[in-house]
Design a protein around this motif. Structure first.
Motif, PDB file in Angstrom:
ATOM      1  N   PRO A 252       0.836  -1.196   0.000  1.00 39.47           N
ATOM      2  CA  PRO A 252       0.000   0.000   0.000  1.00 39.47           C
ATOM      3  C   PRO A 252       0.878   1.256   0.000  1.00 39.47           C
ATOM      4  N   GLY A 253       0.559   2.177  -0.892  1.00 39.93           N
ATOM      5  CA  GLY A 253       1.365   3.379  -1.031  1.00 39.93           C
ATOM      6  C   GLY A 253       2.434   3.279  -2.092  1.00 39.93           C
ATOM      7  N   GLY A 254       2.679   2.072  -2.587  1.00 41.27           N
ATOM      8  CA  GLY A 254       3.593   1.902  -3.703  1.00 41.27           C
ATOM      9  C   GLY A 254       2.943   2.370  -4.988  1.00 41.27           C
ATOM     10  N   ALA A 255       3.768   2.663  -5.997  1.00 40.49           N
ATOM     11  CA  ALA A 255       3.219   3.212  -7.248  1.00 40.49           C
ATOM     12  C   ALA A 255       4.048   2.770  -8.438  1.00 40.49           C
ATOM     13  N   LEU A 256       3.378   2.709  -9.561  1.00 40.60           N
ATOM     14  CA  LEU A 256       3.996   2.462 -10.860  1.00 40.60           C
ATOM     15  C   LEU A 256       3.717   3.677 -11.734  1.00 40.60           C
ATOM     16  N   VAL A 257       4.763   4.270 -12.287  1.00 40.63           N
ATOM     17  CA  VAL A 257       4.642   5.378 -13.224  1.00 40.63           C
ATOM     18  C   VAL A 257       5.115   4.858 -14.573  1.00 40.63           C
ATOM     19  N   PHE A 258       4.276   4.981 -15.604  1.00 40.77           N
ATOM     20  CA  PHE A 258       4.583   4.296 -16.849  1.00 40.77           C
ATOM     21  C   PHE A 258       4.093   5.061 -18.067  1.00 40.77           C
ATOM     22  N   SER A 259       4.721   4.781 -19.192  1.00 40.46           N
ATOM     23  CA  SER A 259       4.347   5.399 -20.458  1.00 40.46           C
ATOM     24  C   SER A 259       2.972   4.924 -20.907  1.00 40.46           C
ATOM     25  N   GLY A 260       2.241   5.813 -21.566  1.00 43.49           N
ATOM     26  CA  GLY A 260       0.930   5.452 -22.095  1.00 43.49           C
ATOM     27  C   GLY A 260       0.975   4.415 -23.193  1.00 43.49           C
ATOM     28  N   LEU A 261       2.162   4.089 -23.703  1.00 41.27           N
ATOM     29  CA  LEU A 261       2.297   3.046 -24.721  1.00 41.27           C
ATOM     30  C   LEU A 261       2.857   1.743 -24.168  1.00 41.27           C
ATOM     31  N   LEU A 262       3.170   1.682 -22.892  1.00 37.68           N
ATOM     32  CA  LEU A 262       3.727   0.453 -22.339  1.00 37.68           C
ATOM     33  C   LEU A 262       2.653  -0.638 -22.290  1.00 37.68           C
ATOM     34  N   MET A 263       2.944  -1.807 -22.824  1.00 39.67           N
ATOM     35  CA  MET A 263       2.005  -2.925 -22.777  1.00 39.67           C
ATOM     36  C   MET A 263       1.901  -3.446 -21.344  1.00 39.67           C
ATOM     37  N   HIS A 264       0.663  -3.579 -20.846  1.00 38.91           N
ATOM     38  CA  HIS A 264       0.468  -4.051 -19.477  1.00 38.91           C
ATOM     39  C   HIS A 264      -0.924  -4.653 -19.336  1.00 38.91           C
ATOM     40  N   GLY A 265      -1.125  -5.384 -18.262  1.00 30.62           N
ATOM     41  CA  GLY A 265      -2.415  -5.982 -17.963  1.00 30.62           C
ATOM     42  C   GLY A 265      -2.419  -6.487 -16.533  1.00 30.62           C
ATOM     43  N   THR A 266      -3.596  -6.864 -16.047  1.00 32.12           N
ATOM     44  CA  THR A 266      -3.707  -7.430 -14.697  1.00 32.12           C
ATOM     45  C   THR A 266      -4.569  -8.690 -14.749  1.00 32.12           C
TER      46      THR A 266
END
Length: 288
Positions: A232-246
């Protein structure tokens, strides 16, 4: 004016579906910087090379507790002016007005456009240390154009298939877009933490309507992927083109997160047809 999000509710059109085994079999977990102040020249070079930075503690415990309380208030309908609630597909055909507060809250999938309704969430969106980092990454004064709370419930909270966020936004190619994903609960391998493919922010990939507006599974299967478990409180900052999913949350633990998207204040939008010419290649030279 009082809103009633239960009269004509927004319902997720995508019901949970199976996906190929191994689609989220991460090759490794992400290296975490301790906090936002740890971003130096080496970290900036890493962002431009890989498309992301991950932080163990981007926000303190009180800020996260306040954000959780704010989301709880909004999902339970305690602010009569707020109607940015989207429900799980299971809410289809249910008279939400007949449910009690808790039962309705358990069907909420996400909240949208909430910052002006709650100062606790607005404070997260505008956090000074975050804005300083975004100025550097975007190269302009950052402005937030999308606010979401992503509420993946235990016992089957659905997958968000692999995608690039820019595919959803009407901005021209080359626009600098930064996503910020903030863990409000512990985001774990078993409850739907973020997964990504490094260095895919330099390409535009066709998207298709399958389990969602997504990249073909075959485009990801077999590639090295990175999981991003966060406290909790951790974060990911990423490019709008980075491929990702959950992946689907099959655990007994909920996974709440905030997600904001920013671009420069001088950025101009494009029309939807221009965006779809880049990303919306339904049926064009690709099997999915």
């Amino acid at each position: 004016m009082t809103a009633n999000p239960y009269e004509t509710p927004q319902i997720d059109v995508h019901a949970p579906q199976d996906y190929p085994e191994g689609l989220y079999a991460a090759t490794r977990t992400a290296e975490l910087l301790p906090d936002l102040s740890a971003v130096d020249e080496a970290a900036l070079r890493r962002f431009h090379e890989t498309g992301y930075l991950a932080f163990e503690k981007a926000f303190d415990a009180q800020t996260i507790a306040d954000a959780v309380a704010a989301i709880d208030d909004l999902t339970r309908g305690r602010n009569p002016e707020f109607n940015g609630i989207a429900f799980e597909s299971a809410a289809g055909g249910v008279d939400l007005n007949e449910l009690d507060e808790l039962a309705r809250a358990e069907l909420v999938r996400k909240l949208m456009a909430f910052a002006r309704f709650d100062a606790r969430l607005d404070a997260v969106m505008r956090a000074p240390a975050l804005m300083d980092l975004l100025r550097t990454l975007i190269g302009d004064e950052p402005t937030c154009f999308q606010e979401m709370a992503l509420l993946k419930p235990p016992g089957g909270g659905r997958e968000k298939p692999w995608h690039q966020d820019h595919a959803y936004f009407d901005y021209p190619a080359g626009t600098r877009i930064a996503g910020v994903w903030i863990a409000l609960d512990e985001a774990r391998l078993d409850n739907g933490c973020m997964h990504l493919v490094e260095s895919t922010h330099k390409e535009i990939v066709p998207h298709f309507n399958r389990r969602d507006w997504q990249i073909c599974d075959s485009h990801v299967m077999g590639r090295p992927t990175v999981a991003v478990p966060l406290p909790p409180g951790g974060a990911l900052v990423f490019s709008g083109l980075l491929m990702h999913g959950t992946p689907t949350n099959f655990s007994e633990h909920r996974r709440w997160a905030l997600q904001f998207h920013y671009t420069g204040q001088s950025t101009q939008k494009c029309d939807t047809e221009t965006r779809l010419a880049l990303f919306g290649s339904e049926g064009r030279d690709v099997e999915c």
